[in-house]
Design a protein around this motif. Structure first.
Motif, PDB file in Angstrom:
ATOM      1  N   MET A 160      55.520  43.604  28.492  1.00 48.25           N
ATOM      2  CA  MET A 160      55.290  44.832  29.243  1.00 48.25           C
ATOM      3  C   MET A 160      55.924  44.717  30.628  1.00 48.25           C
ATOM      4  SD  MET A 160      51.500  46.372  28.887  1.00 48.25           S
ATOM      5  CE  MET A 160      50.954  45.947  27.253  1.00 48.25           C
ATOM      6  N   ASN A 161      56.663  45.706  31.037  1.00 45.86           N
ATOM      7  CA  ASN A 161      57.353  45.674  32.320  1.00 45.86           C
ATOM      8  C   ASN A 161      56.672  46.579  33.328  1.00 45.86           C
ATOM      9  OD1 ASN A 161      59.431  43.985  31.279  1.00 45.86           O
ATOM     10  ND2 ASN A 161      60.360  45.768  30.316  1.00 45.86           N
ATOM     11  N   LYS A 162      56.539  46.071  34.559  1.00 42.87           N
ATOM     12  CA  LYS A 162      56.009  46.897  35.646  1.00 42.87           C
ATOM     13  C   LYS A 162      57.165  47.661  36.274  1.00 42.87           C
ATOM     14  CE  LYS A 162      52.751  48.141  38.555  1.00 42.87           C
ATOM     15  NZ  LYS A 162      53.444  49.308  39.099  1.00 42.87           N
ATOM     16  N   LEU A 163      57.020  48.976  36.327  1.00 38.11           N
ATOM     17  CA  LEU A 163      58.106  49.807  36.830  1.00 38.11           C
ATOM     18  C   LEU A 163      58.327  49.635  38.320  1.00 38.11           C
ATOM     19  CD1 LEU A 163      57.692  53.269  35.103  1.00 38.11           C
ATOM     20  CD2 LEU A 163      59.397  51.549  34.640  1.00 38.11           C
ATOM     21  N   LYS A 164      59.583  49.639  38.711  1.00 39.36           N
ATOM     22  CA  LYS A 164      59.923  49.760  40.118  1.00 39.36           C
ATOM     23  C   LYS A 164      59.874  51.237  40.484  1.00 39.36           C
ATOM     24  CE  LYS A 164      62.995  45.737  39.967  1.00 39.36           C
ATOM     25  NZ  LYS A 164      64.386  45.269  40.156  1.00 39.36           N
ATOM     26  N   ASN A 165      59.693  51.520  41.760  1.00 38.66           N
ATOM     27  CA  ASN A 165      59.577  52.913  42.207  1.00 38.66           C
ATOM     28  C   ASN A 165      60.783  53.746  41.812  1.00 38.66           C
ATOM     29  OD1 ASN A 165      57.055  52.613  43.367  1.00 38.66           O
ATOM     30  ND2 ASN A 165      57.895  51.933  45.327  1.00 38.66           N
ATOM     31  N   LYS A 166      61.982  53.162  41.907  1.00 39.01           N
ATOM     32  CA  LYS A 166      63.187  53.929  41.615  1.00 39.01           C
ATOM     33  C   LYS A 166      63.326  54.234  40.127  1.00 39.01           C
ATOM     34  CE  LYS A 166      66.118  49.801  41.218  1.00 39.01           C
ATOM     35  NZ  LYS A 166      67.338  49.123  41.725  1.00 39.01           N
ATOM     36  N   ASP A 167      62.648  53.443  39.279  1.00 38.80           N
ATOM     37  CA  ASP A 167      62.732  53.673  37.836  1.00 38.80           C
ATOM     38  C   ASP A 167      61.665  54.633  37.327  1.00 38.80           C
ATOM     39  OD1 ASP A 167      64.820  51.857  37.706  1.00 38.80           O
ATOM     40  OD2 ASP A 167      63.463  50.165  37.390  1.00 38.80           O
ATOM     41  N   ARG A 168      60.588  54.801  38.107  1.00 37.97           N
ATOM     42  CA  ARG A 168      59.439  55.537  37.601  1.00 37.97           C
ATOM     43  C   ARG A 168      59.785  56.981  37.253  1.00 37.97           C
ATOM     44  NH1 ARG A 168      56.251  53.905  41.002  1.00 37.97           N
ATOM     45  NH2 ARG A 168      55.201  52.331  39.751  1.00 37.97           N
ATOM     46  N   LYS A 169      60.501  57.665  38.107  1.00 35.44           N
ATOM     47  CA  LYS A 169      60.842  59.064  37.852  1.00 35.44           C
ATOM     48  C   LYS A 169      61.738  59.205  36.631  1.00 35.44           C
ATOM     49  CE  LYS A 169      60.276  60.908  42.519  1.00 35.44           C
ATOM     50  NZ  LYS A 169      60.919  61.620  43.651  1.00 35.44           N
ATOM     51  N   ASP A 170      62.660  58.236  36.449  1.00 37.45           N
ATOM     52  CA  ASP A 170      63.533  58.286  35.272  1.00 37.45           C
ATOM     53  C   ASP A 170      62.728  58.149  33.989  1.00 37.45           C
ATOM     54  OD1 ASP A 170      65.754  58.580  36.873  1.00 37.45           O
ATOM     55  OD2 ASP A 170      66.170  56.422  36.965  1.00 37.45           O
ATOM     56  N   TYR A 171      61.754  57.235  34.014  1.00 41.65           N
ATOM     57  CA  TYR A 171      60.903  57.065  32.842  1.00 41.65           C
ATOM     58  C   TYR A 171      60.064  58.309  32.585  1.00 41.65           C
ATOM     59  CZ  TYR A 171      61.556  52.232  31.317  1.00 41.65           C
ATOM     60  OH  TYR A 171      62.056  51.086  30.763  1.00 41.65           O
ATOM     61  N   GLN A 172      59.562  58.890  33.650  1.00 36.61           N
ATOM     62  CA  GLN A 172      58.758  60.098  33.493  1.00 36.61           C
ATOM     63  C   GLN A 172      59.567  61.220  32.860  1.00 36.61           C
ATOM     64  OE1 GLN A 172      57.294  60.851  37.443  1.00 36.61           O
ATOM     65  NE2 GLN A 172      55.653  59.348  37.301  1.00 36.61           N
ATOM     66  N   LYS A 173      60.787  61.393  33.330  1.00 33.28           N
ATOM     67  CA  LYS A 173      61.653  62.435  32.753  1.00 33.28           C
ATOM     68  C   LYS A 173      61.936  62.152  31.284  1.00 33.28           C
ATOM     69  CE  LYS A 173      64.010  63.588  37.089  1.00 33.28           C
ATOM     70  NZ  LYS A 173      65.303  63.544  37.833  1.00 33.28           N
TER      71      LYS A 173
END
Length: 455
Positions: free
Chosen positions: A1-14
């Motif tokens: 399981m990977n902890k998201l970095k802030n810059k990746d979070r929005k991309d994952y959400q989309k």
């Protein structure tokens, strides 16, 4: 399981929103389930209601249980209303019993009895046991998901058992040992177990010096104990030393946050009204008693000013410095209050002694008073055409007001604590109002005494 970095979070959400809108079950599960549970919670919270409902369809009750645990109680209540009865029951079976008990009690769930009857009987019994404890006690916040050992087991047998049962335990860093009567006999750390010889028995490895708490101990007492000993967990026992559960450090963090929020409520005289989820009407209803009470204290201040009306009529300029003296004294008292309340909360006052803290605050207030008096006397003499008598009255009044305010700010919570009342009740507004009254008395008494020289 990977902890998201802030810059990746929005991309994952989309990406997750895209999979949900396309009803792409496989792609959603591959993307969503690889995330750290904390990120899963954040992504779920960011979704619209329709998206959240879709997530419930794509995740099993076991998978969603981790997300449900990560929501605050208000959010849990909203999500719970979206769940089907059987889905909710299945989800609760996979959640720690203490989290289920907290939710059912705090939210006063109407069909709680039906839920408990439909749950796995063993899990339901754990929840019922926890719900029976008084709120804010060790029993109410402990977890039943822990591993206990028998003294006859060998290190090799315990490790084999951990491989099978550790997945369901809250923590395995401490393993508690019980005797045949279920009494707490010792503790074995995971480190001790790993370095032990395979054929060594538990009673040869364990430490018998076990720090524990009673089931009816106050939760704040438990939090301080874990903080003092740097424990990851502490066992909870009955008065006859039977092991009934454990409290882990993550539970203690929640307690400390809760206690800090409560102290903040008391400190600002807004108890129960700081929750942003409250409606304006509810918040106003909770704040109103405090505001009205403080308003009556304000009447005392107004009455003191009225008693010195003759002095004010003769020297109107005195009124200009009232806010300065009252405000500065109030700020000084609030600072001392914070020191005293903090010292009581951490236990440092018990170690250093009450009179030492009072003496220190008196010294602090006196030195602040001297500095402020000198600065203020210089400013007044410059801006008021060398009126040294006025400068003397205001400066000396401020000196005595700050000295008294510091002592009052420290003494009031200490006295309240001796009366077995939460010292945070001695809130900032109360201390400020009390110091307003005393500072005005000091100011007008000095001014009235020297009135003949002022006129």
């Amino acid at each position: 399981m990977n902890k998201l970095k802030n810059k990746d979070r929005k991309d994952y959400q989309k990406l997750i929103v895209k999979h949900l809108s396309e009803r792409n079950l496989k792609a959603f599960r591959e993307t969503f389930l690889e995330l750290h549970p904390t990120d899963q919670v954040e992504v779920f919270q960011s979704l619209e209601l329709a998206g959240q409902k879709q997530v419930l369809l794509f995740l099993s009750p076991e998978e969603f249980s981790d997300i449900f645990q990560g929501l605050d109680l208000h959010e849990q209540s909203e999500v719970f209303n979206q769940l089907g009865f059987q889905y909710a029951v299945a989800m609760f079976n996979y959640m720690p019993a203490d989290d289920v008990a907290d939710f059912l009690l705090e939210m006063e769930v109407e069909n709680a009895d039906d839920i408990l009857q439909s749950m796995d009987q063993e899990e339901a019994n754990k929840v019922i046991e926890l719900m029976a404890y008084a709120p804010r006690t060790a029993g109410a916040i402990m977890t039943k998901e822990f591993i206990h050992l028998s003294v006859q087991s060998t290190a090799n047998e315990v490790i084999d058992e951990l491989r099978q049962t550790a997945v369901d335990a809250e923590t395995i860093y401490y393993l508690y040992v019980i005797d045949e009567n279920h009494h707490l006999a010792g503790v074995v750390s995971l480190r001790d177990l790993i370095i032990a010889q395979p054929d060594q028995t538990v009673d040869e490895i364990m430490s018998t010096q076990v720090v524990s708490v009673f089931e009816n101990a106050d939760q704040e007492e438990v939090a301080h104990l874990i903080k003092e000993y740097d424990f990851l967990a502490v066992p909870v026992v009955t008065p006859d030393k039977k092991l009934v559960g454990i409290i882990t450090v993550d539970d203690v963090i929640d307690v400390l946050e809760e206690e800090a929020a409560e102290d903040f409520d008391e400190f600002t005289a807004s108890k129960g009204a700081t929750d942003v989820n409250l409606t304006a009407f509810t918040a106003a209803k909770k704040r109103a008693p405090w505001i009205i009470l403080l308003m009556f204290f304000g009447l005392i201040t107004a009455n003191i000013i009225g008693q010195f009306e003759e002095t004010l009529e003769q020297i109107v300029l005195l009124a200009a410095f009232m806010p300065l003296i009252m405000g500065t004294a109030g700020n000084t008292g609030t600072q001392s209050l914070a020191v005293a309340v903090r010292g009581l909360a951490t236990g440092s006052i018990e170690k250093t002694g009450v009179w030492k803290i009072v003496k220190r605050e008196l010294g602090t207030g006196t030195m602040l008073g001297v500095v402020c008096m000198i600065v203020l006397m210089g400013i007044i003499s410059i801006f008021y055409n060398g009126n040294w008598l006025l400068a003397f009255i205001v400066g000396v009044s401020l000196f005595f007001a700050l000295s008294m305010a510091a002592v009052i700010g420290a003494m009031v919570p200490l006295v309240i604590n001796k009366l077995k009342i939460d010292p945070a009740v001695a809130s900032g507004p109360f201390i400020t109002t009390l110091n307003d009254i005393l500072s005005l008395l000091i100011y007008f008494s000095i001014a009235t005494t020297l009135l003949d020289q002022l006129v």
